[in-house]
Design an enzyme around this catalytic site. Structure first.
Site, PDB file in Angstrom:
ATOM      1  N   ASP A 191       0.845  -1.194   0.000  1.00 47.58           N
ATOM      2  CA  ASP A 191       0.000   0.000   0.000  1.00 47.58           C
ATOM      3  C   ASP A 191       0.875   1.236   0.000  1.00 47.58           C
ATOM      4  O   ASP A 191       1.927   1.271   0.647  1.00 47.58           O
ATOM      5  CB  ASP A 191      -0.929   0.003   1.216  1.00 47.58           C
ATOM      6  CG  ASP A 191      -0.194   0.098   2.536  1.00 47.58           C
ATOM      7  OD1 ASP A 191      -0.202   1.179   3.159  1.00 47.58           O
ATOM      8  OD2 ASP A 191       0.410  -0.913   2.961  1.00 47.58           O
ATOM      9  N   SER A 192       0.454   2.248  -0.735  1.00 43.35           N
ATOM     10  CA  SER A 192       1.150   3.524  -0.810  1.00 43.35           C
ATOM     11  C   SER A 192       2.605   3.305  -1.238  1.00 43.35           C
ATOM     12  O   SER A 192       2.847   2.726  -2.287  1.00 43.35           O
ATOM     13  CB  SER A 192       1.041   4.260   0.529  1.00 43.35           C
ATOM     14  OG  SER A 192       1.431   5.602   0.396  1.00 43.35           O
TER      15      SER A 192
END
Length: 348
Positions: A191-192
């Site tokens: 994520d990210s």
């Protein structure tokens, strides 16, 4: 007697009160100032509204990242999300030991394998901060998830995180038997900033011819330059520059901390995977973006670039949520886990 009571008081202050004061100070510095524009809340679903209210904007990340890290270490495990065995392990890496947390399903193996990279702008984040996401992935997909504590900037700027990430996937590929792997296929996910790392590792594995990465899961990833000049290509950088937790200013600061001493390489595909000249024959990709996220447009542009190159892609924009929405329970979060599970089950 008075002298004894005096020393007892000193001991109590030293052992009890001072640590409590220190903890309170760290917590206050970590959470920062929770400033947000109330107008933006009307655009978001209820869970996303709470997330914005409770999370400080990250614009001052360069002044408080050390406190954020300390606070993250104290985060409780998401034990309400039940999984099977959890093992903390250290492996050899290019810059020393790499800490891993290996989550197993409750059912007996063999298991399909997923290597997961946490978010945090390459500056914060850990296996502890992403404990809930890793557990939920195990629970919903049946995969054994290997979560990676890669080195962080600014102490360890680019390419330290990428080196650790690739070294971990290579280690996994050499320990399939001990990991009770179902096959030699490995899924990379993140994520990210972790989504960036997963995308880069997929490209590295392709160029090196090893290990065998079958799919990639990219959750609201930065895949291009994420500094101020990115808004020329990606309007969402300006459209959601402030008010939605992740700000344009914070992205610029993350970018500079991560590229300390390597600013001239900002268009390197190892930093900006969308800049790769050839993205054909990469693993099938699941790309999730958030409607109110400055990084939204570049994530979606990468999905389109992969599609144009013939890579099987499932792209989904989750509505009425912000960057980081996977960190909090919501309808969008539940939908994303369901979509990931379906994506992993498909033979592409």
């Amino acid at each position: 007697m008075k002298q004894t009571l005096k020393w007892i008081g000193i001991v109590l202050v030293s052992i009890v009160l001072l640590p409590l004061v220190a903890i309170f100070f760290i917590y206050k510095k970590a959470v920062g100032k929770r400033e947000y524009d109330p107008k933006v809340l009307d655009n978001l679903e209820e869970a996303a509204q709470d997330y914005v209210k409770k999370t400080a904007p990250l614009s001052d990340v360069d002044s408080r990242y050390k406190y954020i890290r300390l606070a993250e270490k104290a985060l409780p495990a998401a034990k309400d999300i039940e999984v099977g065995e959890i093992e903390n392990k250290k492996i050899d890496g290019p810059g020393g030991k790499i800490s891993l947390r290996i989550y197993s399903p409750e059912a007996d193996g063999p298991y399909p394998l997923m290597v997961y990279f946490h978010g945090g702008g390459f500056v914060t984040g850990s296996v502890q901060s992403t404990d809930g996401i890793a557990r939920k992935l195990v629970q919903t997909t049946g995969y054994r998830v290997i979560s990676v504590d890669y080195r962080l900037a600014p102490e360890n700027p680019f390419p330290a995180a990428i080196e650790d990430a690739y070294a971990t996937v290579a280690w996994v590929s050499k320990h399939l038997t001990s990991l009770r792997a179902k096959s030699k296929d490995i899924v990379v996910a993140g994520d990210s900033a972790g989504g960036n790392i997963a995308a880069v590792v997929a490209q590295l594995a392709k160029s090196k011819g090893t290990p065998n990465i079958s799919k990639q899961i990219l959750l609201y990833p930065p895949v291009d330059i994420f500094s101020r000049d990115a808004s020329v290509l990606y309007p969402s950088m300006d459209e959601f520059a402030e008010g939605y937790v992740l700000t344009k200013e914070s992205l610029d600061k993350y970018f500079k901390l991560y590229l300390s001493g390597a600013g001239d390489r900002k268009y390197d595909p190892l930093i900006a995977p969308i800049r790769s000249k050839d993205v054909s024959n990469l693993p099938a990709a699941f790309v999730a973006t958030a409607e109110y996220d400055p990084l939204r447009d570049q994530g979606e542009a990468y999905a389109e670039k992969l599609k144009d190159a013939g890579v099987p892609v499932y792209a989904k924009r989750l509505e009425k949520v912000t960057h980081g929405f996977m960190s909090t329970p919501s309808a969008a979060t539940d939908e994303t886990y369901e979509l990931i599970s379906e994506f992993l089950q498909e033979k592409l």
